[in-house]
Scaffold this motif. Structure first.
Motif, short mmCIF file in Angstrom:
data_model
loop_
_atom_site.label_atom_id
_atom_site.label_comp_id
_atom_site.label_asym_id
_atom_site.label_seq_id
_atom_site.Cartn_x
_atom_site.Cartn_y
_atom_site.Cartn_z
N LEU A 131 86.21 -68.27 11.95
CA LEU A 131 87.40 -67.86 14.00
C LEU A 131 87.03 -66.35 13.73
N GLY A 132 88.44 -65.76 12.78
CA GLY A 132 88.50 -64.66 12.60
C GLY A 132 87.08 -63.81 12.51
N THR A 133 86.25 -64.00 11.20
CA THR A 133 85.16 -63.06 11.40
C THR A 133 84.20 -63.34 12.12
N VAL A 134 83.56 -64.08 13.26
CA VAL A 134 83.08 -64.44 13.95
C VAL A 134 83.41 -63.85 15.20
N THR A 135 84.48 -63.89 15.81
CA THR A 135 85.07 -62.99 16.83
C THR A 135 85.41 -61.50 16.28
N GLY A 136 85.51 -61.02 15.55
CA GLY A 136 85.74 -59.71 14.66
C GLY A 136 84.13 -59.29 14.92
N ILE A 137 83.11 -59.63 14.36
CA ILE A 137 81.90 -59.27 14.60
C ILE A 137 80.74 -59.70 15.40
N GLY A 138 81.58 -60.79 16.18
CA GLY A 138 80.33 -61.28 17.28
C GLY A 138 79.78 -60.37 18.45
N GLY A 139 80.44 -59.75 18.75
CA GLY A 139 80.16 -58.48 20.07
C GLY A 139 79.05 -57.52 19.66
N GLY A 140 79.73 -57.34 18.07
CA GLY A 140 78.49 -56.15 17.77
C GLY A 140 77.09 -57.07 17.33
N THR A 141 77.12 -57.81 16.50
CA THR A 141 76.40 -58.44 16.39
C THR A 141 75.64 -58.78 17.80
N ILE A 142 75.73 -59.52 18.74
CA ILE A 142 74.71 -59.28 19.19
C ILE A 142 73.92 -58.36 20.51
N ARG A 143 75.22 -57.42 20.76
CA ARG A 143 74.58 -55.61 20.83
C ARG A 143 73.50 -55.23 19.58
N ASP A 144 73.27 -55.40 18.47
CA ASP A 144 72.30 -55.09 17.42
C ASP A 144 71.56 -55.86 17.83
N THR A 145 71.35 -57.23 17.60
CA THR A 145 70.30 -57.74 17.87
C THR A 145 69.19 -57.85 19.36
N LEU A 146 69.79 -57.86 20.31
CA LEU A 146 69.53 -57.00 21.85
C LEU A 146 68.66 -56.06 21.40
N LEU A 147 69.51 -55.23 21.10
CA LEU A 147 68.68 -53.35 20.62
C LEU A 147 67.43 -53.27 19.65
N GLY A 148 67.65 -54.85 18.80
CA GLY A 148 66.46 -54.28 17.89
C GLY A 148 66.77 -54.02 16.42
N ILE A 149 68.19 -53.67 16.33
CA ILE A 149 68.55 -53.08 15.10
C ILE A 149 68.80 -54.15 14.36
N LEU A 150 68.30 -54.10 13.22
CA LEU A 150 68.19 -55.57 12.73
C LEU A 150 67.74 -54.94 10.88
N PRO A 151 68.31 -55.34 9.62
CA PRO A 151 69.24 -56.39 9.92
C PRO A 151 70.52 -56.46 10.42
N VAL A 152 71.91 -57.26 11.64
CA VAL A 152 73.18 -56.11 11.89
C VAL A 152 73.21 -55.75 11.65
N PHE A 153 74.53 -55.09 11.97
CA PHE A 153 75.47 -53.53 11.08
C PHE A 153 76.21 -54.62 9.83
N TRP A 154 76.02 -55.66 10.06
CA TRP A 154 77.58 -56.09 8.76
C TRP A 154 76.59 -56.37 7.93
N VAL A 155 74.86 -56.45 7.61
CA VAL A 155 74.73 -57.14 6.59
C VAL A 155 74.54 -56.43 6.15
N THR A 156 73.80 -54.84 5.69
CA THR A 156 74.28 -53.39 5.40
C THR A 156 75.31 -53.15 5.69
N ASN A 157 75.97 -53.32 5.95
CA ASN A 157 77.61 -52.69 5.06
C ASN A 157 79.03 -53.91 5.50
N PRO A 158 78.59 -54.47 3.98
CA PRO A 158 79.83 -55.61 4.03
C PRO A 158 80.98 -55.36 3.98
N ALA A 159 80.57 -54.40 3.97
CA ALA A 159 82.57 -53.82 4.27
C ALA A 159 82.71 -54.81 5.74
#
Lengths: 214, 214, 214
Positions: free
Chosen positions: C38-66
C-alpha cells in the motif's frame, strides 16, 4: 520445452483468475455478459498493467486475441456451472491462490526478459499477481482480498523473489519457475487452510479512539 | 464527411459522460473543482485506457487539449445547473446510456484503425464504453453502474459487435457507425425504461448461506 | 542546482505519500508486506499514471529502482513506528497535503518537459497529485480523500497552475517550483486547519428525495 511450460503456466493463471472473476459475478447475480466482463478483467488485468508499466505495448491480449477468447469461454462456462461447487467462495479463494502463485512468477519472468533490475522484476511479479484480483474486487464491490488477514501479498512476494533469485543465480528456468510457483502456492494454501498470518499492526492500548478520527 | 461525423460522435460521448461525472459530484455535494475532476475523469477515462492498451501514446487528450477544455466547461456548467432536471439520477442514467452507445462504437473504430483482430476491437469498444463510468463510480464512492440489474454491458457489446461486423463486411463507415450507436442506445434505453434484463445467475435453493461466507 | 532541487522534491513527495499509504495499512491492521504494497502503490502511483499517459515508458521506477527501495524502507519503518504519533489520521492528512503540493508541481514539470500544452501540464499535475491518494483509498477500502469537504483538488490545481504560469512566463525554475509547492501546501494546510471549503453543490429544498433514487 521451456517456452511450452511457461505458456501453459500463463494460460493456467489466466483461466483460474477468469474463473474467480466469474465467481464474484455470480455472488453479485450478474447476467452472462457481466460474468464475461468481470472474468476477463480479472484474467488479463494483472498482465495488462504489467505490460503497460514495462512499455510492452500494445498489451499481450491485443497482439494475441486467444487470451480474450479463453477468458470469455471460461467466464460463460462458469455462468452455467457456478452452482456445482459446495462453496463458491472457498473455490474462489483456492483458484485465486493458484493465479497468485503463477502470475507472481510469470510476471517476474516477463519483466526480467526486458532487462530490468531484479528488484523491479520482483515488484512486477507482485503487481501482476495482485492487481487482477484487486480490479475484480473493486469492480465487483467486494472487500479487496488483498486486505484479508491471512498471508497474501507475502506469498506472491516470496514466490517472485525466489524465482528471480534462482534465475539471476543461473538456475535452469524450468526449475526456477517451478520452485517459485510451488512455494508461493504452498504458502498461500497453508495460509488459507490454517489461517496463517504474519504479525499484524495493532494500535497500542488506549489509542483505539484514534481509529475513529475521520 | 465521415471524419466529421465520427468526430461529432466522439465529442458527444465525452460531453455526456463528463456530465454524468459532474452529476455524481453533485450527489456527493463536491465543490466546483471536484465537479471538474470527476467530470473530466469520466469524460476521457474510457478513451484514455483504450489508447494506453493499444499503445497510442501520449493519449488523445495530451495531443489535443481541446478535449480537456470541453470536460472542464461541461463539468463547471453542470455545477450551476444540476438542480434544473427533475431527477438528476435519471438524467445520469440516460446520459450514461448515450455515452455507452457512442463509445462502444468509436472505441471499436479506433481499435480497428490500428489493425487489431476484430474480436479485440469489440473488446476495446466495451472497455472504452464502460471504464469511464467505472472510474466515475469508484472515485465517487457509488455502487458501480456496471453491476446494475438491467442490461448494460450487453448493450455496449451488441453495438460494438454490430459495428465491427458491418465494418469488416465492407459496409460504408457512416452506416456501420450509425447502426452500432443506434442499436446500443436503443437496447440500453429500453432496458432502463422497461427494466429489461437478461437471465441472471441465481444460486440454487438452500445455497444462500454460502453467499455469506467471507 | 535546479536538478538537485527538483530531485529532492520528488523524493520528498514519494516518501510522504508512501507514509500515508502505510498509515492506511495501519488503520486496516495489515501485516508488514501489506504496508509495503500500500505504501509503494501510494508513493509511486500518481507518477506512474502520469508517465503512462505521457508515453514515458517504461515508467520512472522501472528505470530507476531506487524509488521502489525508498517506498519499501519508508513503509516498513512506518510498520514499527506508526503508534508514535498522537493521531495517525491527522498525520496522514498533513503528509498527504505535502505530497499533494509537491506532486502537483513536479507532475506539471515532467509534463511541460515533454512539450505538451500548458493546460495539459496543469491537468497532469493534478493527476500526479491526486491519483496516488485515490489508489491508496481504493485499495485500502477508505472513503476517498478527494471527496472530503475541505479544499483538496483546488489546492493541487492552484499550485500546478501557478507553476505552469510562472514557467511559461520565463520565471527561473527554482522560483516557479518553490512558489507552486508553497502555495499549494499553504492552501491545503489552511483548509485542514480551519476547515476551509469552497461553496459546495447543494440540492435545492424539496429535491432531497431525488438523492435516494438508486
Amino acid at each position: 520445452m521451456f517456452d511450452a511450460f511457461a505458456t501453459i503456466l500463463d494460460w493456467l493463471g489466466i483461466a483460474v483468475f477468469a474463473t474467480t472473476g466469474a465467481l464474484v459475478a455470480s455472488r453479485k447475480q450478474m447476467d452472462i455478459f457481466g460474468f464475461v466482463l468481470l472474468g476477463t478483467v480479472t484474467g488479463i488485468g494483472g498482465g495488462t498493467i504489467r505490460d503497460t508499466l514495462l512499455g510492452i505495448l500494445p498489451v499481450f491480449w491485443v497482439t494475441n486475441p486467444a487470451y480474450l477468447v479463453v477468458c470469455v469461454v471460461v467466464s460463460s462456462t462458469t455462468f452455467f456451472f457456478a452452482h456445482v461447487p459446495q462453496s463458491r467462495y472457498r473455490l474462489l479463494l483456492w483458484f485465486d491462490a493458484i493465479g497468485l502463485a503463477v502470475f507472481a512468477v510469470t510476471g517476474a519472468e516477463t519483466a526480467l526478459a526486458t532487462g530490468v533490475d531484479p528488484i523491479v522484476a520482483v515488484g512486477m511479479g507482485v503487481v501482476t499477481a495482485t492487481f487482477g484480483g484487486i480490479l475484480r474486487d473493486l469492480l465487483g464491490g467486494e472487500s479487496p482480498v488483498v486486505l484479508r488477514r491471512e498471508i497474501y501479498v507475502t506469498a506472491a512476494l516470496a514466490g517472485a523473489a525466489l524465482f528471480v533469485g534462482m534465475s539471476t543465480a543461473g538456475t535452469p528456468r524450468e526449475i526456477a519457475l517451478t520452485s517459485g510457483v510451488v512455494s508461493a502456492a504452498a504458502i498461500r494454501f497453508a495460509a488459507i487452510r490454517w489461517n496463517w498470518s504474519l504479525p499484524r499492526y495493532r494500535p497500542r492500548p488506549g489509542r483505539g479512539m484514534d481509529e475513529l478520527d475521520p
